[in-house]
Design a protein around this motif. Structure first.
Motif, short mmCIF file in Angstrom:
data_model
loop_
_atom_site.label_atom_id
_atom_site.label_comp_id
_atom_site.label_asym_id
_atom_site.label_seq_id
_atom_site.Cartn_x
_atom_site.Cartn_y
_atom_site.Cartn_z
N ASN A 1 0.83 -1.21 0.00
CA ASN A 1 0.00 0.00 0.00
C ASN A 1 0.86 1.25 0.00
N SER A 2 1.95 1.21 0.79
CA SER A 2 2.89 2.35 0.80
C SER A 2 3.55 2.50 -0.56
N ALA A 3 3.91 1.37 -1.18
CA ALA A 3 4.51 1.42 -2.52
C ALA A 3 3.54 2.02 -3.52
N GLN A 4 2.25 1.66 -3.41
CA GLN A 4 1.24 2.21 -4.32
C GLN A 4 1.09 3.71 -4.11
N GLU A 5 1.17 4.16 -2.86
CA GLU A 5 1.08 5.61 -2.57
C GLU A 5 2.26 6.35 -3.21
N ILE A 6 3.43 5.75 -3.15
CA ILE A 6 4.62 6.39 -3.76
C ILE A 6 4.46 6.44 -5.28
#
Length: 851
Positions: free
Chosen positions: A666-671
């Motif tokens: 999810n953090s990767a998707q936000e980035i």
């Protein structure tokens, strides 16, 4: 034929107009006999003679006699001239007399002195003809300062000018690039009692066109036609065409060319302008088409046209076409000159067409054109580089017979250069050492090198033999030392450098830089510092290259104190550290687990006064991600984003991959979303990281959604993409979908690699499809990929589970034959024990699969 938007009426009649806005002269060239003078007219080819009272035969004879007397006086040194005689002559001075004397005096200084003396005589006033006579002398002598002053004086004196005289003066100014001064005189025509006519405008347009002032050409052309009402003629349009060619305004070039053609004014000069322009733009083929068109009009290309085309094709490396044109040129009786033949021969040498180059080199001598030293050097160096030492030696002896000592050494240097280019730096070293030896007799010294194993048939038993000697110069040492450095023969190069210094040569900065660079690459930093000290003693200041070579060695050693001391010195000298070395330091620190030290290093660089770029910071972020500290990596990423560098796609990819590897999808998707908001275009690597992350997290729906976005963004999936999807589908228990992706991968032209094969074999075994996995195993073997023990054991155990005992035994036998039994206690060893145990049990208690 070129298509310029109109149909050419290719009139068979040859149209010959010499494009030459004739430089009118106020008087015809005369010796000391009297000739009638002529005045300027609007037609440059039709001077009109005026025979008024002031130019009668008697007056002309009187003016000529006075000119003789003045010439005799001003031919004497100033200190022996009779002042009374000068006063008497000054009272009889006329503009016609001054003009005659100016043209007879030798040198611009004498003419200028006489012109100034005449200006000071009471009752005398220069005419437009005397001003122009002086202007022509200064223009031909390239005395720009004096010519500018003369033009300003003429305007200041309000000297009356005819339109033709004004045009002539403008062209004199233009020949020396004084376009602004030409404009100044033209704009003050009214003060000179002159109304410019078409000839005046033509002269001014020609000057502006030559200087590339296309906007001014357009302005003055409009003024000439619309305001003054003068009809443009051939010379007008030629200048406009030239200006558009210089400015590269292709559409306007074709428009003016068509207008000239419609009026029947085409001549060889206009075609030459276009040929030169096309060649300058790199459109040599179109230039050739223009030559064909020129020939259709019955005009013959001149030597300049051929030169331009041959130079153009040679610059493009199209030597066949260049040689073809040269042959055509010779057929017209034009043999070319040294610059043209040098371009052709050097081009043939670069293209490794040595036979043709040598043939042309000999042919030029037949033409009576002697090669210069540069061309001789090029030939000898190239032939040596190709290993034909006999021919090189013959050329050397031919050219060396007529050369002085310095030029002879230059030919030796060509041999040395050829050997170095052939990667025979040690042979070059042997030859150089032989050159350094004293001659065996006063008459000659034999420089002889034994064949060091060359397989070239042309070399025979010797590599090179020369019967003249000359001591090497700095260039000689530079060629060989740099060649030795290039081939990592550093110790020999150091010895030769000492020899060079012993002979009294300081060397060149390039020699020291190459030595220091190679020593630093070989981690011989202390010796590099010794060379640096020697270099400074001889007065050579370290360059940016020098200091970056040392910077590299210090970074490689992770010498923090040395690095920062050097950076401070570089800062004072205005030298910039190469970012690749900074990145190397960061990568080495991160690889050794010193991630925080890497960030301290980058902070230290900033404190010294340099700003590392995003590449170095990305290396540090990557090191932190690989260490599992993704939150810390993200914090540093935010810091550099706000304080110093704008992250690029690569930096974002590193961070996204780090979070994916950590399972923080999810953090990767936000980035990734942030990356899109900043209008950065995700690469294939970006999508691959996300797809692999979703697949490893067993979230195939999200992985397929990401794949769809990747395709929509016109990013083509590659082998890595499909490998992740195949592995993910197998993990999700969907082997059929995995096989579909495998087939799609091959259909899209993505070749499977070792990882792809391993993924599908492992996945199918995991899904209980060992028989299908076996087919991919054999395919992998036939494709030449390395088959690890793990793949064998995995497949053996999977085959046992589905009772494929024979196939399992065959694979086990292959492992034993390869003598690749795993180490005791390893994972592979445990798998091997399991396989053997299962095989034994199944063999003892066969299972009825029908039950």
């Amino acid at each position: 034929m070129l298509n310029f938007g109109v149909k050419f009426t290719a009139r068979p009649r040859p149209v010959f107009f010499g494009f030459n806005l004739m430089a009118l002269r106020t008087l015809s060239s005369r010796s000391k006999r009297s000739l009638p003078s002529f005045s300027y007219t609007s037609n440059p080819s039709s001077p009109s003679y005026s025979h008024g009272a002031s130019s009668s035969i008697d007056t002309s004879l009187s003016a000529t006699q006075l000119a003789h007397e003045l010439f005799d006086v001003f031919s004497q040194p100033p200190n022996v001239r009779d002042s009374d005689v000068l006063c008497s002559l000054g009272r009889r001075l006329t503009p016609e007399t001054v003009e005659i004397v100016l043209k007879d005096l030798r040198g611009w200084r004498a003419a200028h002195e006489f012109f100034r003396w005449a200006s000071w005589q009471e009752g005398f006033r220069h005419s437009c003809y005397t001003y122009n006579a002086m202007a022509e002398i200064l223009s031909r002598a390239r005395r720009r300062t004096q010519l500018k002053a003369l033009a300003r004086e003429l305007v200041g004196q309000r000297c009356p000018m005819t339109p033709g005289a004004l045009g002539f003066l403008i062209r004199c100014l233009g020949r020396q690039g004084l376009a602004e001064d030409a404009g100044f005189v033209f704009d003050h025509a009214k003060d000179l009692s002159c109304i410019p006519n078409s000839y005046t405008y033509n002269c001014f347009l020609e000057v502006l066109a030559r200087m590339g002032k296309v906007e001014l050409v357009e302005t003055r052309f409009t003024e000439m036609v619309d305001v003054m009402g003068w009809e443009p003629d051939k010379y007008t349009l030629t200048s406009v065409l030239q200006s558009y060619c210089n400015a590269g305004k292709l559409d306007d070039v074709f428009r003016i060319f068509n207008e000239i053609n419609d009026k029947g004014w085409l001549d060889d000069h206009i075609f030459t302008i276009l040929v030169v322009a096309f060649s300058k733009w790199g459109e040599v083929d179109r230039a050739c088409e223009m030559v064909e068109l020129m020939e259709n009009f019955g005009m013959r290309p001149n030597e300049k046209t051929f030169h331009v085309l041959i130079h153009g094709f040679s610059m493009q490396g199209r030597l066949d076409k260049a040689v073809e044109l040269f042959e055509k040129m010779k057929g017209l009786g034009l043999n070319g000159d040294l610059p043209l033949l040098s371009v052709l021969i050097e081009g043939l040498c670069e293209g490794k067409e040595l036979k043709r180059a040598l043939s042309l080199y000999k042919e030029m001598k037949v033409f009576g054109i002697n090669p210069d030293l540069l061309l001789a050097r090029k030939m000898i160096s190239t032939i040596c580089a190709e290993g034909d030492f006999i021919t090189a030696n013959q050329l050397f002896e031919e050219e060396g017979e007529i050369l002085d000592l310095d030029s002879l050494v230059s030919l030796y240097n060509a041999v040395l250069d050829g050997l170095v280019r052939r990667d025979d730096a040690e042979w070059a070293y042997t030859l150089l050492k032989a050159m350094m030896e004293p001659p065996t007799s006063p008459a000659q010294h034999l420089i002889f090198l034994e064949d060091a194993g060359c397989e070239s048939e042309s070399s025979g038993n010797t590599m090179f033999k020369i019967k003249k000697t000359a001591q090497p110069n700095v260039e000689s040492f530079g060629i060989v030392i740099c060649g030795l450095c290039k081939t990592q023969k550093i110790d020999i190069a150091l010895v030769l450098m000492k020899d060079m210094i012993a002979m009294g040569y300081k060397g060149k900065i390039l020699i020291y830089n190459d030595m220091i660079s190679e020593l630093c690459k070989a981690d011989r930093l202390e010796e590099g510092y010794e060379v640096l000290r020697t270099m400074k003693e001889f007065g050579f200041e370290p360059t940016e290259f020098t200091q970056n070579s040392i910077f590299y060695a210090l970074c490689k050693r992770e010498n923090f104190s040395g690095v920062f001391a050097l950076l401070k010195e570089m800062r004072l000298k205005g030298h910039v550290p190469w970012i690749k070395h900074c990145t190397l330091m960061v990568e080495r620190l991160c690889k050794n687990g010193k991630v925080e030290a890497a960030y301290d290093f980058l902070d230290g660089i900033v404190q010294v006064g340099f700003l590392p770029d995003i590449i170095a910071y990305s290396a540090a972020i990557d090191g932190m991600c690989k260490a599992g500290n993704v939150e810390e990596a993200l914090r540093h990423f935010r810091d550099i984003s706000s304080n110093c560098c704008l992250p690029d796609v690569v930096a974002y990819n590193i961070l996204i991959n780090g979070f994916c590897k950590a399972g923080r999808l999810n953090s990767a998707q936000e980035i990734l979303d942030e990356m899109l908001e900043k209008h950065l275009v995700p690469s294939v690597v970006t999508y691959n990281s996300m797809i692999d992350g979703w697949c490893k997290a067993n979230k195939m729906s999200e992985a397929l959604t990401c794949l769809a976005k990747m395709v929509d963004a016109t990013r083509k999936p590659n082998t890595t993409t499909y490998t992740s999807l195949i592995d993910g589908m197998c993990n999700a228990g969907a082997p059929d979908d995995a096989v579909l992706f495998w087939n799609e991968m091959k259909e899209k032209g993505c070749a499977p690699n070792e990882i792809s094969y391993t993924a599908i074999i492992h996945g199918l075994c995991k899904c209980g499809r060992a028989d299908a996995a076996l087919a991919y195993f054999h395919d992998m073997k036939q494709s030449g990929f390395s088959l690890g023990t793990y793949i064998y054991l995995l497949l053996i155990n999977s085959l046992i589970l589905i009772a494929k005992m024979n196939e399992a035994f065959e694979l086990l036998n292959e492992i034993l034959q390869k003598d690749c039994c795993p180490l005791i206690g390893s994972k592979n060893h445990q798998m091997l024990l399991k396989a053997v145990t299962n095989l034994f049990e199944r063999k003892s208690h066969p299972v009825d699969l029908r039950a």
